[in-house]
Motif scaffolding. Structure first.
Motif, PDB file in Angstrom:
ATOM      1  N   ILE A 176       0.837  -1.198   0.000  1.00 50.97           N
ATOM      2  CA  ILE A 176       0.000   0.000   0.000  1.00 50.97           C
ATOM      3  C   ILE A 176       0.875   1.253   0.000  1.00 50.97           C
ATOM      4  O   ILE A 176       0.632   2.197  -0.754  1.00 50.97           O
ATOM      5  CB  ILE A 176      -0.947  -0.009   1.217  1.00 50.97           C
ATOM      6  CG1 ILE A 176      -1.990  -1.128   1.060  1.00 50.97           C
ATOM      7  CG2 ILE A 176      -1.621   1.341   1.406  1.00 50.97           C
ATOM      8  CD1 ILE A 176      -2.850  -1.325   2.283  1.00 50.97           C
ATOM      9  N   SER A 177       1.907   1.227   0.831  1.00 51.84           N
ATOM     10  CA  SER A 177       2.819   2.376   0.905  1.00 51.84           C
ATOM     11  C   SER A 177       3.544   2.592  -0.410  1.00 51.84           C
ATOM     12  O   SER A 177       3.708   3.729  -0.868  1.00 51.84           O
ATOM     13  CB  SER A 177       3.827   2.165   2.039  1.00 51.84           C
ATOM     14  OG  SER A 177       4.727   3.234   2.118  1.00 51.84           O
ATOM     15  N   ARG A 178       3.953   1.496  -1.046  1.00 51.02           N
ATOM     16  CA  ARG A 178       4.669   1.590  -2.320  1.00 51.02           C
ATOM     17  C   ARG A 178       3.762   2.190  -3.404  1.00 51.02           C
ATOM     18  O   ARG A 178       4.177   3.058  -4.185  1.00 51.02           O
ATOM     19  CB  ARG A 178       5.176   0.209  -2.728  1.00 51.02           C
ATOM     20  CG  ARG A 178       6.155   0.233  -3.907  1.00 51.02           C
ATOM     21  CD  ARG A 178       6.646  -1.157  -4.232  1.00 51.02           C
ATOM     22  NE  ARG A 178       7.333  -1.757  -3.097  1.00 51.02           N
ATOM     23  CZ  ARG A 178       6.880  -2.802  -2.399  1.00 51.02           C
ATOM     24  NH1 ARG A 178       5.723  -3.366  -2.719  1.00 51.02           N
ATOM     25  NH2 ARG A 178       7.570  -3.290  -1.386  1.00 51.02           N
ATOM     26  N   ALA A 179       2.515   1.722  -3.443  1.00 47.11           N
ATOM     27  CA  ALA A 179       1.570   2.235  -4.433  1.00 47.11           C
ATOM     28  C   ALA A 179       1.269   3.710  -4.188  1.00 47.11           C
ATOM     29  O   ALA A 179       1.178   4.516  -5.122  1.00 47.11           O
ATOM     30  CB  ALA A 179       0.285   1.411  -4.390  1.00 47.11           C
ATOM     31  N   TYR A 180       1.142   4.066  -2.908  1.00 48.84           N
ATOM     32  CA  TYR A 180       0.851   5.464  -2.567  1.00 48.84           C
ATOM     33  C   TYR A 180       1.986   6.393  -3.009  1.00 48.84           C
ATOM     34  O   TYR A 180       1.749   7.450  -3.601  1.00 48.84           O
ATOM     35  CB  TYR A 180       0.635   5.579  -1.059  1.00 48.84           C
ATOM     36  CG  TYR A 180       0.801   6.980  -0.549  1.00 48.84           C
ATOM     37  CD1 TYR A 180      -0.133   7.967  -0.833  1.00 48.84           C
ATOM     38  CD2 TYR A 180       1.923   7.333   0.207  1.00 48.84           C
ATOM     39  CE1 TYR A 180       0.031   9.264  -0.377  1.00 48.84           C
ATOM     40  CE2 TYR A 180       2.095   8.622   0.652  1.00 48.84           C
ATOM     41  CZ  TYR A 180       1.150   9.581   0.368  1.00 48.84           C
ATOM     42  OH  TYR A 180       1.327  10.864   0.811  1.00 48.84           O
ATOM     43  N   LYS A 181       3.226   5.999  -2.716  1.00 53.51           N
ATOM     44  CA  LYS A 181       4.360   6.856  -3.064  1.00 53.51           C
ATOM     45  C   LYS A 181       4.461   7.058  -4.572  1.00 53.51           C
ATOM     46  O   LYS A 181       4.782   8.152  -5.045  1.00 53.51           O
ATOM     47  CB  LYS A 181       5.649   6.252  -2.522  1.00 53.51           C
ATOM     48  CG  LYS A 181       5.773   6.337  -1.012  1.00 53.51           C
ATOM     49  CD  LYS A 181       7.067   5.703  -0.518  1.00 53.51           C
ATOM     50  CE  LYS A 181       7.173   5.808   1.001  1.00 53.51           C
ATOM     51  NZ  LYS A 181       8.426   5.183   1.501  1.00 53.51           N
ATOM     52  N   LYS A 182       4.190   6.006  -5.313  1.00 59.77           N
ATOM     53  CA  LYS A 182       4.242   6.109  -6.773  1.00 59.77           C
ATOM     54  C   LYS A 182       3.198   7.103  -7.276  1.00 59.77           C
ATOM     55  O   LYS A 182       3.479   7.961  -8.135  1.00 59.77           O
ATOM     56  CB  LYS A 182       4.018   4.733  -7.394  1.00 59.77           C
ATOM     57  CG  LYS A 182       4.093   4.714  -8.913  1.00 59.77           C
ATOM     58  CD  LYS A 182       3.904   3.304  -9.448  1.00 59.77           C
ATOM     59  CE  LYS A 182       3.970   3.293 -10.976  1.00 59.77           C
ATOM     60  NZ  LYS A 182       3.774   1.917 -11.508  1.00 59.77           N
ATOM     61  N   LEU A 183       1.991   7.022  -6.735  1.00 63.55           N
ATOM     62  CA  LEU A 183       0.921   7.926  -7.162  1.00 63.55           C
ATOM     63  C   LEU A 183       1.159   9.353  -6.656  1.00 63.55           C
ATOM     64  O   LEU A 183       0.835  10.330  -7.337  1.00 63.55           O
ATOM     65  CB  LEU A 183      -0.423   7.408  -6.656  1.00 63.55           C
ATOM     66  CG  LEU A 183      -0.926   6.108  -7.320  1.00 63.55           C
ATOM     67  CD1 LEU A 183      -2.144   5.577  -6.588  1.00 63.55           C
ATOM     68  CD2 LEU A 183      -1.248   6.358  -8.790  1.00 63.55           C
ATOM     69  N   ALA A 184       1.735   9.474  -5.439  1.00 64.66           N
ATOM     70  CA  ALA A 184       2.004  10.797  -4.882  1.00 64.66           C
ATOM     71  C   ALA A 184       2.988  11.557  -5.743  1.00 64.66           C
ATOM     72  O   ALA A 184       2.860  12.763  -5.962  1.00 64.66           O
ATOM     73  CB  ALA A 184       2.525  10.662  -3.448  1.00 64.66           C
ATOM     74  N   ARG A 185       3.984  10.842  -6.246  1.00 64.61           N
ATOM     75  CA  ARG A 185       4.948  11.491  -7.141  1.00 64.61           C
ATOM     76  C   ARG A 185       4.283  11.908  -8.454  1.00 64.61           C
ATOM     77  O   ARG A 185       4.592  12.960  -9.016  1.00 64.61           O
ATOM     78  CB  ARG A 185       6.108  10.543  -7.422  1.00 64.61           C
ATOM     79  CG  ARG A 185       7.010  10.306  -6.228  1.00 64.61           C
ATOM     80  CD  ARG A 185       8.253   9.519  -6.637  1.00 64.61           C
ATOM     81  NE  ARG A 185       9.139   9.293  -5.507  1.00 64.61           N
ATOM     82  CZ  ARG A 185       9.170   8.190  -4.774  1.00 64.61           C
ATOM     83  NH1 ARG A 185       8.336   7.204  -5.074  1.00 64.61           N
ATOM     84  NH2 ARG A 185       9.988   8.074  -3.772  1.00 64.61           N
ATOM     85  N   LYS A 186       3.368  11.069  -8.921  1.00 59.69           N
ATOM     86  CA  LYS A 186       2.715  11.349 -10.196  1.00 59.69           C
ATOM     87  C   LYS A 186       1.798  12.558 -10.116  1.00 59.69           C
ATOM     88  O   LYS A 186       1.769  13.396 -11.032  1.00 59.69           O
ATOM     89  CB  LYS A 186       1.924  10.115 -10.641  1.00 59.69           C
ATOM     90  CG  LYS A 186       1.188  10.308 -11.970  1.00 59.69           C
ATOM     91  CD  LYS A 186       0.462   9.019 -12.372  1.00 59.69           C
ATOM     92  CE  LYS A 186      -0.279   9.214 -13.695  1.00 59.69           C
ATOM     93  NZ  LYS A 186      -1.012   7.978 -14.087  1.00 59.69           N
ATOM     94  N   TYR A 187       1.059  12.681  -9.018  1.00 64.46           N
ATOM     95  CA  TYR A 187       0.028  13.710  -8.937  1.00 64.46           C
ATOM     96  C   TYR A 187       0.402  14.885  -8.025  1.00 64.46           C
ATOM     97  O   TYR A 187      -0.412  15.774  -7.806  1.00 64.46           O
ATOM     98  CB  TYR A 187      -1.292  13.105  -8.429  1.00 64.46           C
ATOM     99  CG  TYR A 187      -1.906  12.138  -9.402  1.00 64.46           C
ATOM    100  CD1 TYR A 187      -2.523  12.595 -10.567  1.00 64.46           C
ATOM    101  CD2 TYR A 187      -1.867  10.767  -9.177  1.00 64.46           C
ATOM    102  CE1 TYR A 187      -3.090  11.715 -11.471  1.00 64.46           C
ATOM    103  CE2 TYR A 187      -2.431   9.872 -10.084  1.00 64.46           C
ATOM    104  CZ  TYR A 187      -3.034  10.346 -11.228  1.00 64.46           C
ATOM    105  OH  TYR A 187      -3.590   9.463 -12.124  1.00 64.46           O
TER     106      TYR A 187
END
Length: 310
Positions: free
Chosen positions: A23-34
């Motif tokens: 969950i943390s990995r997916a969040y960080k990826k999306l946080a960087r994107k948006y």
């Protein structure tokens, strides 16, 4: 007022059984994107960023995730928990340096957990490297060419550089004898901070400029001294350049081409410990001579006892 259900798992793109680290990995990826810093003026990206932060705030916490999993789409049946459950009453966001508070949570989040408090919350480095604290400006590195004479003299000098905001003239204190490739740090003269933090530093990398007389070898200098044949044979006193001015060098009679003379303390380095100047002898012969010179060289060749070979 109808409140739409927020599928936090779908927002982060993970399965309901996903591990916390996934969950943390997916969040960080999306946080960087948006992240708004990377999408300036994009309202859709900003809204998406808030949504994934809300989802992560719930799913990263075992107790909040458990309550969310239990109620989920049936959140209306669990409204008796809203705003009064211990651990959920003080959550808020810190977004782009501004406290967003509960008013920026989704209605679903506020109804299920409460979110109008002002204590606690998350921010800082929770966005996977996008800290909202004032960030230090970037450092800048530039070459600073100096003549060998300037290096040995040292002292305060003025340098003008083409910086991001235009030409900038700075005063630099150059230590005498500084080495080629060494860096001078000018604190606070780098790029400005993007959000009110301290500016970066400027690093000037010293580069020795080519010299017509000397070649640098560490702290030593190498130089060539050209002699006429008769100077090498008979000996001579010759004026030679150094970084401290010209000095006289006595050439012994019978000096051969390739011989080296050492002038101690005439090289590079600090005044307390300087290298040496190594002078290599090179004998030059005339490419054209007069008839009289030819006659004398011919006579010399006949009477000389010197044999270059064997």
């Amino acid at each position: 007022m109808a409140v739409s259900y927020q599928d936090y798992y779908k927002l982060l793109g993970v399965d309901r059984g996903a591990k916390t680290e996934d969950i943390s990995r997916a969040y960080k990826k999306l946080a960087r994107k948006y992240h708004p810093d990377l999408n300036p003026g994009d309202k859709e990206a900003e809204e998406k960023f808030k949504q994934i932060n809300e989802a992560h705030e719930v799913l990263k916490d075992p107790e909040k995730r458990k309550l969310y999993d239990q109620l989920g789409p049936d959140w209306q049946q669990g409204q008796q928990f809203s705003g009064n459950n211990q651990g959920f009453e003080n959550m808020h966001f810190n977004f782009n340096g501004h406290d967003m508070g509960g008013s920026d949570f989704s209605d679903f989040f506020e109804t299920l957990f409460g979110g109008r408090g002002r204590a606690g919350g998350f921010g800082g480095d929770a966005f996977g490297g996008f800290s909202q604290r004032p960030r230090r400006g970037g450092d800048v590195e530039a070459e600073y060419p100096l003549t060998l004479e300037e290096v040995m003299q040292g002292g305060k000098r003025t340098v003008t550089l083409d910086m991001a905001g235009g030409p900038r003239t700075l005063e630099v204190n150059v230590p005498a004898g500084i080495r080629d490739g060494a860096k001078l740090r000018l604190s606070g003269q780098g790029n400005p901070s993007p959000n009110g933090g301290q500016p970066g530093d400027l690093f000037l990398r010293i580069r020795y400029m080519p010299n017509a007389h000397f070649r640098v070898d560490g702290d030593n200098l190498n130089s060539d001294l050209v002699l006429a044949p008769w100077e090498a044979v008979l000996g001579a006193t010759v004026e030679v350049p150094t970084l401290d001015g010209h000095v006289e060098l006595k050439i012994p009679a019978g000096t051969s081409s390739g011989r080296k003379f050492r002038l101690r303390g005439k090289g590079m380095g600090t005044q307390a410990k300087r290298g040496d100047l190594l002078i290599k002898i090179m004998i030059d012969v005339p490419s054209s001579i007069t008839d009289k010179e030819r006659e004398l060289w011919t006579e010399l060749s006949k009477i000389s006892t010197y044999r270059a070979r064997g």
